[in-house]
Scaffold this active site. Structure first.
Site, PDB file in Angstrom:
ATOM      1  N   ARG A  14       0.899  -1.246   0.079  1.00 51.61           N
ATOM      2  CA  ARG A  14       0.041  -0.084  -0.123  1.00 51.61           C
ATOM      3  C   ARG A  14       0.948   1.105  -0.052  1.00 51.61           C
ATOM      4  O   ARG A  14       0.937   1.956  -0.905  1.00 51.61           O
ATOM      5  CB  ARG A  14      -0.985  -0.099   1.280  1.00 51.61           C
ATOM      6  CG  ARG A  14      -2.178   1.037   0.854  1.00 51.61           C
ATOM      7  CD  ARG A  14      -2.067   2.471   1.218  1.00 51.61           C
ATOM      8  NE  ARG A  14      -1.455   2.653   2.769  1.00 51.61           N
ATOM      9  CZ  ARG A  14      -0.908   3.848   3.077  1.00 51.61           C
ATOM     10  NH1 ARG A  14      -0.714   4.647   2.144  1.00 51.61           N
ATOM     11  NH2 ARG A  14      -0.587   3.898   4.613  1.00 51.61           N
ATOM     12  N   ASP A  15       1.494   1.507   1.032  1.00 51.99           N
ATOM     13  CA  ASP A  15       2.498   2.639   0.994  1.00 51.99           C
ATOM     14  C   ASP A  15       3.623   2.671   0.289  1.00 51.99           C
ATOM     15  O   ASP A  15       4.071   3.344  -0.407  1.00 51.99           O
ATOM     16  CB  ASP A  15       2.757   3.070   2.633  1.00 51.99           C
ATOM     17  CG  ASP A  15       3.149   4.620   2.810  1.00 51.99           C
ATOM     18  OD1 ASP A  15       3.067   5.362   1.951  1.00 51.99           O
ATOM     19  OD2 ASP A  15       2.915   4.841   3.945  1.00 51.99           O
ATOM     20  N   HIS A  18       3.474   4.099  -3.596  1.00 53.72           N
ATOM     21  CA  HIS A  18       4.149   5.333  -3.664  1.00 53.72           C
ATOM     22  C   HIS A  18       5.385   5.258  -4.564  1.00 53.72           C
ATOM     23  O   HIS A  18       5.737   6.050  -5.622  1.00 53.72           O
ATOM     24  CB  HIS A  18       4.064   6.225  -2.765  1.00 53.72           C
ATOM     25  CG  HIS A  18       2.647   6.525  -2.124  1.00 53.72           C
ATOM     26  ND1 HIS A  18       1.755   7.531  -2.837  1.00 53.72           N
ATOM     27  CD2 HIS A  18       1.994   6.296  -0.873  1.00 53.72           C
ATOM     28  CE1 HIS A  18       0.724   7.811  -1.958  1.00 53.72           C
ATOM     29  NE2 HIS A  18       1.016   7.136  -1.162  1.00 53.72           N
ATOM     30  N   SER A 168       2.775  11.353   8.671  1.00 51.30           N
ATOM     31  CA  SER A 168       2.622  11.176   7.364  1.00 51.30           C
ATOM     32  C   SER A 168       3.915  11.959   6.748  1.00 51.30           C
ATOM     33  O   SER A 168       4.346  11.806   5.517  1.00 51.30           O
ATOM     34  CB  SER A 168       1.395  11.768   6.904  1.00 51.30           C
ATOM     35  OG  SER A 168       0.152  11.164   7.697  1.00 51.30           O
ATOM     36  N   HIS A 195       2.398   5.291  13.017  1.00 53.51           N
ATOM     37  CA  HIS A 195       2.735   5.053  11.642  1.00 53.51           C
ATOM     38  C   HIS A 195       3.688   6.077  11.372  1.00 53.51           C
ATOM     39  O   HIS A 195       3.681   7.457  11.365  1.00 53.51           O
ATOM     40  CB  HIS A 195       1.388   5.355  10.923  1.00 53.51           C
ATOM     41  CG  HIS A 195       1.852   5.306   9.264  1.00 53.51           C
ATOM     42  ND1 HIS A 195       1.663   4.326   8.276  1.00 53.51           N
ATOM     43  CD2 HIS A 195       2.553   6.466   8.584  1.00 53.51           C
ATOM     44  CE1 HIS A 195       1.992   4.821   7.118  1.00 53.51           C
ATOM     45  NE2 HIS A 195       2.624   5.874   7.294  1.00 53.51           N
ATOM     46  N   HIS A 197       7.229   7.739   9.250  1.00 46.71           N
ATOM     47  CA  HIS A 197       8.009   7.907   7.956  1.00 46.71           C
ATOM     48  C   HIS A 197       9.345   8.425   8.413  1.00 46.71           C
ATOM     49  O   HIS A 197       9.538   8.954   9.149  1.00 46.71           O
ATOM     50  CB  HIS A 197       7.287   8.759   7.060  1.00 46.71           C
ATOM     51  CG  HIS A 197       6.115   8.307   6.126  1.00 46.71           C
ATOM     52  ND1 HIS A 197       6.342   7.813   4.833  1.00 46.71           N
ATOM     53  CD2 HIS A 197       5.031   8.139   6.385  1.00 46.71           C
ATOM     54  CE1 HIS A 197       5.073   7.583   4.479  1.00 46.71           C
ATOM     55  NE2 HIS A 197       4.277   7.532   5.373  1.00 46.71           N
ATOM     56  N   TYR A 288       3.483  16.313   3.331  1.00 43.77           N
ATOM     57  CA  TYR A 288       2.943  14.735   3.221  1.00 43.77           C
ATOM     58  C   TYR A 288       4.175  14.244   2.240  1.00 43.77           C
ATOM     59  O   TYR A 288       4.190  14.700   1.311  1.00 43.77           O
ATOM     60  CB  TYR A 288       1.780  15.033   2.512  1.00 43.77           C
ATOM     61  CG  TYR A 288       0.588  13.756   2.339  1.00 43.77           C
ATOM     62  CD1 TYR A 288       0.363  13.213   3.930  1.00 43.77           C
ATOM     63  CD2 TYR A 288       0.194  13.125   1.573  1.00 43.77           C
ATOM     64  CE1 TYR A 288      -0.361  12.051   3.822  1.00 43.77           C
ATOM     65  CE2 TYR A 288      -0.626  11.943   1.509  1.00 43.77           C
ATOM     66  CZ  TYR A 288      -1.114  11.520   2.759  1.00 43.77           C
ATOM     67  OH  TYR A 288      -1.796  10.388   2.808  1.00 43.77           O
TER      68      TYR A 288
END
Length: 347
Positions: A14-15, A18, A168, A195, A197, A288
């Site tokens: 999913r992520d 990108h 995010s 979550h 990053h 983002y």
């Protein structure tokens, strides 16, 4: 077998979409899902990078549609649960119906950190259909801990079984994580998730800070694949948590093998996560993470430094779903440059 202290959600499918411009094929997804199932991963999440319904001109067209991906992934999972992502305003009830009918176990519903109220009907539908419903508060660095709690309580009220603090933009420091996760863990009656990053190089450190503050479910991706400079690297996370004494379900070597033997051969040099200057600025400016590849393309088009565009986007406080602003901001900056140059020559 004891219950794990921490539940791990792998978002490579999913992520990680990108990083590959949403071009994983159904066959590639099936191979990764199978390897993660063999490694006893708790949850695998699968969809377009921007969630179901995200395949579009605004967010990038995927290599296949949601139904094809579900048909490829579901047969590969035995004990591992399958999650899908939905962003209200992008995905619809029709996509949720499809995911339920094709075998999804969970739906994670994501909103901007101050817009949890738009998710009420989506939680109602997911709960009616018998799926586990989790809520994700994106760009949580943009709100105070008290506001994050207020929004998390709305998701709890709507029926979320867990609510996530999402970094995010990869903009948080460990203390930022502790403040937000700790407050939710103290005040909510449901599980709290985190979550990360890696845009400031803190993906693993921030995840550990979140767990120490009370998070019981956390995200990662094989090889750290993901938007910006990627997510917390799953195989590293499993190893670190084991060394720290946490009881985790996934097999350390199995997750390593899924990354090295299955995922890596699918990747090219430009899709491997890298903490370079542009992605560092994402975290610094609080933008983002999925904006990075779009910004690089727009910067090339207008002959602008992507870092300058990202700083400007951060200054005006763009949020997820405003990708169209990248071109608008770059066009304005390009128009301003000749005037600035002329002013300097006059001096």
């Amino acid at each position: 077998m004891t219950d794990p202290d921490v539940r791990l959600v792998d978002m490579t499918l999913r992520d990680g979409m990108h990083a590959v411009d949403h071009q994983f094929t159904p066959e590639q997804m099936a191979d990764v899902a199978s390897a993660l199932d063999d490694a006893e991963m708790d949850v695998v999440e699968m969809s377009h990078g921007d969630g179901m319904g995200g395949s579009s001109i605004n967010y990038g067209f995927a290599a296949a549609d949601t139904g094809e991906y579900l048909d490829a992934v579901v047969p590969e999972l035995t004990d591992t649960k399958l999650s899908v992502l939905l962003l209200p305003g992008i995905g619809t009830v029709e996509e949720l119906d499809l995911a339920v009918d094709r075998g999804a176990d969970m739906c994670r519903i994501a909103t901007h950190v101050t817009e949890a109220d738009v998710s009420a009907e989506h939680f109602e539908f997911v709960n009616e259909r018998g799926l586990e419903a989790n809520g994700l508060l994106m760009l949580s660095h943009m709100a105070s801990p008290e506001t994050v709690l207020e929004q998390a309580k709305l998701m709890e009220e709507y029926g979320a079984e867990a609510v996530y603090v999402m970094d995010s933009a990869g903009a948080m420091l460990p203390e930022d994580v502790r403040e937000r996760v700790g407050l939710l863990a103290d005040e909510l009656s449901v599980d709290v998730g985190f979550h990360a990053h890696n845009n400031l190089g803190l993906g693993i450190a921030n995840t550990l800070a979140g767990i120490e503050a009370g998070a019981t479910t956390v995200d990662g991706c094989l090889r750290g694949l993901g938007a910006g400079s990627g997510n917390a690297q799953m195989e590293v996370l499993v190893g670190v948590l084991e060394k720290a004494g946490y009881d985790v379900e996934p097999d350390f070597f199995g997750v390593m093998d899924a990354a090295e033997d299955v995922l890596v051969p699918m990747l090219t040099e430009d899709t491997m996560p890298e903490l370079d200057n542009d992605s560092l600025v994402l975290g610094y400016a609080g933008v983002y993470s999925s904006f990075l590849r779009h910004t690089r393309r727009v910067g090339e088009r207008f002959d602008l430094d992507p870092r300058e565009i990202l700083v400007e986007l951060g200054d005006i406080g763009v949020v997820g779903g405003q990708e169209d602003m990248i071109t608008d901001v770059a066009a304005r900056m390009a128009d301003d440059e000749p005037a600035a140059a002329e002013s300097e020559s006059d001096d």
